[in-house]
Write a protein that holds these residues in place. Structure first.
Motif, PDB file in Angstrom:
ATOM      1  N   PRO A  83       0.828  -1.210   0.000  1.00 18.35           N
ATOM      2  CA  PRO A  83       0.000   0.000   0.000  1.00 18.35           C
ATOM      3  C   PRO A  83       0.866   1.264   0.000  1.00 18.35           C
ATOM      4  CG  PRO A  83       0.043  -0.965   2.187  1.00 18.35           C
ATOM      5  CD  PRO A  83       0.748  -1.928   1.291  1.00 18.35           C
ATOM      6  N   ASP A  84       0.299   2.337  -0.470  1.00 17.81           N
ATOM      7  CA  ASP A  84       1.001   3.623  -0.438  1.00 17.81           C
ATOM      8  C   ASP A  84       0.199   4.693   0.311  1.00 17.81           C
ATOM      9  OD1 ASP A  84      -1.064   4.194  -2.156  1.00 17.81           O
ATOM     10  OD2 ASP A  84       0.185   4.530  -3.921  1.00 17.81           O
ATOM     11  N   LEU A  85      -0.892   4.242   0.981  1.00 19.26           N
ATOM     12  CA  LEU A  85      -1.752   5.194   1.660  1.00 19.26           C
ATOM     13  C   LEU A  85      -2.407   4.539   2.874  1.00 19.26           C
ATOM     14  CD1 LEU A  85      -2.819   8.143   1.179  1.00 19.26           C
ATOM     15  CD2 LEU A  85      -4.821   7.084   0.138  1.00 19.26           C
ATOM     16  N   ALA A  86      -2.427   5.276   3.982  1.00 26.42           N
ATOM     17  CA  ALA A  86      -3.154   4.824   5.181  1.00 26.42           C
ATOM     18  C   ALA A  86      -4.330   5.765   5.407  1.00 26.42           C
ATOM     19  CB  ALA A  86      -2.240   4.828   6.396  1.00 26.42           C
ATOM     20  N   ILE A  87      -5.500   5.194   5.681  1.00 31.31           N
ATOM     21  CA  ILE A  87      -6.712   5.975   5.921  1.00 31.31           C
ATOM     22  C   ILE A  87      -7.088   5.851   7.389  1.00 31.31           C
ATOM     23  CG2 ILE A  87      -9.094   6.386   5.238  1.00 31.31           C
ATOM     24  CD1 ILE A  87      -7.132   6.813   2.983  1.00 31.31           C
ATOM     25  N   LEU A  88      -7.054   6.977   8.095  1.00 31.91           N
ATOM     26  CA  LEU A  88      -7.369   7.006   9.518  1.00 31.91           C
ATOM     27  C   LEU A  88      -8.754   7.614   9.728  1.00 31.91           C
ATOM     28  CD1 LEU A  88      -6.547   6.772  12.541  1.00 31.91           C
ATOM     29  CD2 LEU A  88      -5.532   9.068  12.321  1.00 31.91           C
ATOM     30  N   ASP A  89      -9.607   6.876  10.426  1.00 34.97           N
ATOM     31  CA  ASP A  89     -10.954   7.362  10.755  1.00 34.97           C
ATOM     32  C   ASP A  89     -10.988   7.668  12.254  1.00 34.97           C
ATOM     33  OD1 ASP A  89     -13.609   7.981  10.947  1.00 34.97           O
ATOM     34  OD2 ASP A  89     -14.358   5.976  10.487  1.00 34.97           O
ATOM     35  N   MET A  90     -10.936   8.931  12.593  1.00 30.30           N
ATOM     36  CA  MET A  90     -10.894   9.311  14.004  1.00 30.30           C
ATOM     37  C   MET A  90     -11.731  10.564  14.235  1.00 30.30           C
ATOM     38  SD  MET A  90      -7.096  10.987  14.560  1.00 30.30           S
ATOM     39  CE  MET A  90      -7.315  10.877  16.332  1.00 30.30           C
ATOM     40  N   GLY A  91     -12.042  10.828  15.497  1.00 30.08           N
ATOM     41  CA  GLY A  91     -12.844  11.996  15.812  1.00 30.08           C
ATOM     42  C   GLY A  91     -12.923  12.232  17.300  1.00 30.08           C
ATOM     43  N   VAL A  92     -13.877  13.053  17.698  1.00 26.65           N
ATOM     44  CA  VAL A  92     -14.055  13.390  19.106  1.00 26.65           C
ATOM     45  C   VAL A  92     -15.525  13.273  19.475  1.00 26.65           C
ATOM     46  CG1 VAL A  92     -12.063  14.930  19.146  1.00 26.65           C
ATOM     47  CG2 VAL A  92     -14.315  15.851  18.574  1.00 26.65           C
TER      48      VAL A  92
ATOM     49  N   ALA B  22     -15.914  19.665  22.154  1.00 24.48           N
ATOM     50  CA  ALA B  22     -15.607  18.901  20.943  1.00 24.48           C
ATOM     51  C   ALA B  22     -14.773  19.725  19.969  1.00 24.48           C
ATOM     52  CB  ALA B  22     -16.893  18.443  20.272  1.00 24.48           C
ATOM     53  N   ALA B  23     -15.083  21.003  19.848  1.00 24.17           N
ATOM     54  CA  ALA B  23     -14.347  21.866  18.920  1.00 24.17           C
ATOM     55  C   ALA B  23     -12.903  22.045  19.360  1.00 24.17           C
ATOM     56  CB  ALA B  23     -15.051  23.216  18.813  1.00 24.17           C
ATOM     57  N   ILE B  24     -12.691  22.244  20.662  1.00 22.50           N
ATOM     58  CA  ILE B  24     -11.322  22.414  21.170  1.00 22.50           C
ATOM     59  C   ILE B  24     -10.497  21.152  20.930  1.00 22.50           C
ATOM     60  CG2 ILE B  24      -9.960  22.720  23.265  1.00 22.50           C
ATOM     61  CD1 ILE B  24     -12.236  24.508  24.321  1.00 22.50           C
ATOM     62  N   ALA B  25     -11.103  19.996  21.193  1.00 24.84           N
ATOM     63  CA  ALA B  25     -10.390  18.733  21.002  1.00 24.84           C
ATOM     64  C   ALA B  25     -10.072  18.491  19.524  1.00 24.84           C
ATOM     65  CB  ALA B  25     -11.214  17.580  21.567  1.00 24.84           C
ATOM     66  N   MET B  26     -11.022  18.791  18.639  1.00 20.76           N
ATOM     67  CA  MET B  26     -10.785  18.571  17.210  1.00 20.76           C
ATOM     68  C   MET B  26      -9.723  19.524  16.671  1.00 20.76           C
ATOM     69  SD  MET B  26     -11.201  16.902  14.503  1.00 20.76           S
ATOM     70  CE  MET B  26     -12.538  15.802  14.898  1.00 20.76           C
ATOM     71  N   ASP B  27      -9.717  20.757  17.114  1.00 18.66           N
ATOM     72  CA  ASP B  27      -8.677  21.698  16.686  1.00 18.66           C
ATOM     73  C   ASP B  27      -7.293  21.196  17.078  1.00 18.66           C
ATOM     74  OD1 ASP B  27     -10.441  23.440  15.505  1.00 18.66           O
ATOM     75  OD2 ASP B  27     -10.613  24.765  17.258  1.00 18.66           O
ATOM     76  N   ALA B  28      -7.203  20.625  18.267  1.00 16.82           N
ATOM     77  CA  ALA B  28      -5.919  20.092  18.726  1.00 16.82           C
ATOM     78  C   ALA B  28      -5.471  18.919  17.854  1.00 16.82           C
ATOM     79  CB  ALA B  28      -6.016  19.672  20.188  1.00 16.82           C
ATOM     80  N   ILE B  29      -6.415  18.064  17.475  1.00 16.61           N
ATOM     81  CA  ILE B  29      -6.085  16.911  16.621  1.00 16.61           C
ATOM     82  C   ILE B  29      -5.593  17.375  15.256  1.00 16.61           C
ATOM     83  CG2 ILE B  29      -7.102  14.970  15.360  1.00 16.61           C
ATOM     84  CD1 ILE B  29      -8.898  14.471  17.771  1.00 16.61           C
ATOM     85  N   VAL B  30      -6.306  18.313  14.642  1.00 17.30           N
ATOM     86  CA  VAL B  30      -5.931  18.802  13.314  1.00 17.30           C
ATOM     87  C   VAL B  30      -4.550  19.467  13.357  1.00 17.30           C
ATOM     88  CG1 VAL B  30      -6.514  20.443  11.494  1.00 17.30           C
ATOM     89  CG2 VAL B  30      -8.309  19.053  12.544  1.00 17.30           C
TER      90      VAL B  30
ATOM     91  N   SER C 297     -20.504  14.930  18.437  1.00 20.48           N
ATOM     92  CA  SER C 297     -19.418  14.131  17.852  1.00 20.48           C
ATOM     93  C   SER C 297     -18.999  14.726  16.516  1.00 20.48           C
ATOM     94  CB  SER C 297     -19.854  12.670  17.666  1.00 20.48           C
ATOM     95  OG  SER C 297     -20.961  12.583  16.792  1.00 20.48           O
ATOM     96  N   ASN C 298     -17.718  14.638  16.246  1.00 22.05           N
ATOM     97  CA  ASN C 298     -17.156  15.183  15.004  1.00 22.05           C
ATOM     98  C   ASN C 298     -16.052  14.239  14.542  1.00 22.05           C
ATOM     99  OD1 ASN C 298     -16.286  16.693  12.886  1.00 22.05           O
ATOM    100  ND2 ASN C 298     -15.628  18.476  14.076  1.00 22.05           N
TER     101      ASN C 298
END
Length: 300
Positions: free
Chosen positions: A101-110, A124-132, A179-180
């Motif tokens: 493979p040449d690509l990994a797909i990660l499905d994650m959220g908060v 949820a917004a604060i946590a997602m901003d930190a992840i991004v 959830s996001n």
């Protein structure tokens, strides 16, 4: 006396002549009735000998799309096997190539919970901003981060409520859940574990990981090889069937591509964020890319 005797002789002669005429007329009448029967009516009731012979000596037996004619009861010899214009052999041909493979797909959220929508959405917004921010710092491009779903829903609990002397159950609103989730493409497969761990730590206890899968972003360069191998496989199958049936394989009359499989492998279930002392081991392994064709061959 002589005159009377003469008269008797004349009477007998007349009687004999009358009987002769009557018999002749009767025979003539019967003969004319037979002659007058139309000949074509007699012929219509007759079955041609050739038709009877054909029905008696030829038997057709269907074998797949072939028609086998067998000769019996001493009829003229017929060909052992022949095919009609719609006959042929239909087979499928397949090919598979193993690639990295040449690509990994990660499905994650908060997921955040609060007494009000505002509190839950803010967490949820604060946590997602930190992840991004963490993903970008690890080299993930902004175009490779895509929001998949955003959900806000109330949460209820069944509670016992006393009304007078009676106790009953009632649904009570306890708060709201927000959830996001995002879909992240990771192209640096050597550091997938490090990227996932860093993003999970950044989001804290609000982080949820639904899984990770590995894929091949572009299979275009593999298609020529897959198609060639699939067609060769179809020719091999058709030749084996023709040989087993005692037939001679003709040229290919129809070829269509049924489809190809999307290479993908998935690992992991939903996980909550954990404090990782070491990097999570994540390996892409190998993927299998497949293609199938449908081919129709004639029979000579």
């Amino acid at each position: 006396m002589l005159i009377r005797v003469h008269s008797n002789r004349i009477s007998l002669s007349l009687v004999f002549m009358l009987l002769t005429i009557l018999v002749t007329l009767t025979v003539s009448s019967c003969s004319s009735e037979i002659v007058e029967v139309p000949v074509d009516k007699i012929v219509e009731k007759e079955v041609p000998v050739e038709v009877i012979k054909e029905v008696e000596v030829i038997r057709e037996v269907a074998v797949g799309q072939q028609i086998i004619k067998e000769a019996v009861k001493g009829a003229p010899q017929l060909p052992d096997v022949y095919t009609d214009s719609n006959g042929g052999i239909t087979v499928s041909g397949s090919a598979t190539i193993s690639v990295e493979p040449d690509l990994a797909i990660l499905d994650m959220g908060v997921e955040a919970f609060g007494k009000t929508v505002s509190f839950a959405r803010s967490d949820a917004a604060i946590a997602m901003d930190a992840i991004v921010s963490s993903l970008k710092s690890e080299g993930v491009l902004e175009k490779d981060i895509q929001t998949q779903r955003l959900n806000i829903s109330p949460k209820y609990e069944w509670q016992e409520i006393s009304i007078g002397s009676q106790v009953t159950n009632k649904q009570v609103l306890t708060g709201y859940s927000v959830s996001n989730y995002v879909r992240v493409k990771i192209r640096d497969l050597d550091h997938v574990g490090k990227i996932v761990d860093s993003a999970s730590e950044s989001g804290g206890d609000f982080v949820r990981v639904n899984g990770i899968s590995f894929n091949l972003e572009d299979t275009y360069n593999l298609m020529p090889q897959l198609r060639e191998q699939a067609v060769q496989n179809a020719f091999m199958k058709a030749d084996e069937y023709a040989s087993a049936a005692g037939l001679r394989l003709g040229s290919i009359t129809s070829l269509s591509e049924v489809g190809s499989s999307s290479p993908s492998s998935a690992i992991g279930n939903q996980m909550r964020a954990m404090s990782a002392l070491i990097e999570s081991p994540i390996s892409g392994g190998e993927l299998q890319v497949s293609l199938t064709v449908l081919a129709v061959f004639g029979i000579d």
